[in-house]
Design an enzyme around this catalytic site. Structure first.
Site, PDB file in Angstrom:
ATOM      1  N   GLU A 118       9.266 -37.998   0.279  1.00 40.17           N
ATOM      2  CA  GLU A 118       9.147 -37.706   1.714  1.00 40.17           C
ATOM      3  C   GLU A 118       9.597 -36.272   2.056  1.00 40.17           C
ATOM      4  OE1 GLU A 118      10.119 -41.064   4.528  1.00 40.17           O
ATOM      5  OE2 GLU A 118      11.194 -39.467   5.544  1.00 40.17           O
TER       6      GLU A 118
ATOM      7  N   ARG B  57       4.104 -40.785   8.141  1.00 42.67           N
ATOM      8  CA  ARG B  57       4.926 -39.646   7.666  1.00 42.67           C
ATOM      9  C   ARG B  57       4.035 -38.469   7.264  1.00 42.67           C
ATOM     10  NH1 ARG B  57       7.303 -42.547   9.905  1.00 42.67           N
ATOM     11  NH2 ARG B  57       9.143 -43.761   9.390  1.00 42.67           N
TER      12      ARG B  57
ATOM     13  N   SER C 119      15.467 -41.188   3.896  1.00 41.08           N
ATOM     14  CA  SER C 119      14.593 -41.855   2.917  1.00 41.08           C
ATOM     15  C   SER C 119      13.967 -40.797   2.014  1.00 41.08           C
ATOM     16  CB  SER C 119      13.463 -42.604   3.628  1.00 41.08           C
ATOM     17  OG  SER C 119      14.010 -43.555   4.493  1.00 41.08           O
TER      18      SER C 119
END
Ligand code: FAD
Length: 342
Positions: free
Chosen positions: A338, A168, A242
């Site tokens: 995130e 990520r 998420s």
């Protein structure tokens, strides 16, 4: 001002972020070409304004009004772009919808993106956090991208090594990549395609569907069905997917945690580290289904924070901070967020 630049002042952003947070932009431009981008940078007033690149708004939290020129990436186009080393190259404009692009590649008979079906957002934003799902990451199928460098006005071609892809993460999330606008991405899809069913939940679902030799389209359909079952639809309940990354710890830290919490969910990584399930940690701290103001934790998945109606960015941030504090206090593990806070 350049005639192509239809700048709209005081623009509402609520429908342009999947959290559905009400905020306004100082100015807004729908960006449909690289030429237009050049015209923005050539205009002394616009070039001096702070800028925010916006794709599908599915990985941002608007913490207040945006005192900037919002450039809404809408560069279109997708094309087959030749072959290389047993792969078909497919090129796509940064403003194309990711899921629409995945379905288009499947309709061309090309597999490789199916595990990442239904991820919201644009193709141009996909490299930013090296999107991934069900055992496949963007970097696995990436060939190159073209980025407009706002500092020099030049178009740069970047290969995987230039992008510094990680979990990520990529160069575009860091200072070195901050002035780059991704206008086009090229993917390399394998001509000898094989299904990737290593992710246990997906493998099981394919088995349960009785598919001994699934096609890429069938896998995509199964991924879509799983995601619809597990994740809230942003059109119904605002969210950014998420909210926290799965924390990566050393083997020694993991062993220590396991001694205290034998049920700890962890996955060994190829480099010897251990990835913990952030959702499990949050759930164990009792957060699943809880609310703080109009923000809450999704009752079916503790990793997803939701807007229960009218939540402000500040409420979402306060909830995230409270969860991080609880997980740190109980497990000594730092949860990283995130989405990008704006
Ligand atoms: C329900 C749901 C499920 C999700 N599931 C997943 C998942 O399974 N896996 C996963 O990895 N992610 C997932 N996400 C997160 C999100 O979909 C991805 O991160 C997606 O790539 C974001 O794209 P976007 O166009 O919406 O980007 P935005 O949210 O608009 O932007 C994100 C960041 O990228 C920058 N940016 C956007 N476009 C460009 C560009 N062209 N050039 C330079 N910078 C740019 C923005 O300035 C911002 O900093 C999910 C989100 C939701 C809401």
């Amino acid at each position: 001002m350049h005639p192509d630049l239809a700048i709209v002042p005081d623009f509402p952003l609520q429908s342009l972020n999947t959290f559905g947070i009400a905020a306004r932009a100082r100015a807004y431009l729908r960006l449909t070409s690289v030429v237009q981008l050049g015209a923005v940078m050539a205009d002394p007033v616009l070039a001096a304004m702070p800028r925010l690149l916006l794709g599908g708004g599915s990985n941002i939290v608007l913490t207040g009004d945006v005192d900037a020129l919002v450039l809404h990436m809408a560069i279109e186009g997708r094309a087959l772009a030749g072959t290389e080393n047993g792969h078909t190259l497919v090129r796509c404009g940064g403003g194309e919808n990711w899921h629409g692009f995945v379905q288009w590649t499947l309709a061309q008979g090309l597999g490789g993106l199916e595990n990442m079906a239904l991820i919201p957002g644009t193709v141009g934003a996909a490299p930013i956090q090296n999107i991934g799902a069900y055992g496949t990451e963007l970097k696995d199928v990436f060939h190159s991208l073209r980025a407009y460098d706002v500092a020099s006005g030049a178009l740069r071609t970047m290969l995987a090594a230039d992008c510094h892809f990680g979990y990520r993460d990529s160069i575009f999330k860091h200072a070195e990549g901050a002035g780059l606008v991704i206008v086009e991405v090229t993917f390399a899809l394998p001509q000898a395609w094989q299904p990737n069913l290593r992710y246990a939940e997906l493998g099981l679902a394919v088995q349960e569907a009785g598919l001994a030799a699934p096609t890429a389209q069938q896998i995509s359909d199964i991924v879509v069905a799983i995601r619809r079952r597990k994740l809230p639809d942003p059109a119904v309940v605002g969210n950014a997917g998420s909210f926290f990354k799965n924390p990566v710890v050393t083997q020694a830290q993991c062993a220590q945690l396991l001694a205290a919490f034998p049920a700890l969910v962890h996955h060994a990584q190829p480099d010897g580290s251990e990835k913990l399930a952030a959702g499990w940690l949050i759930d164990q701290c009792g957060w699943k289904g809880r609310t703080m103001g109009a923000a809450g934790v999704y009752p079916k998945q503790a990793l997803v924070l939701v807007n229960n109606g009218g939540a402000s960015g500040a409420e979402v941030v306060a909830l995230a901070r409270a969860i991080q504090a609880d997980v740190a206090a109980r497990y000594g593990v730092k949860l990283e967020t995130e989405p990008v806070f704006i």
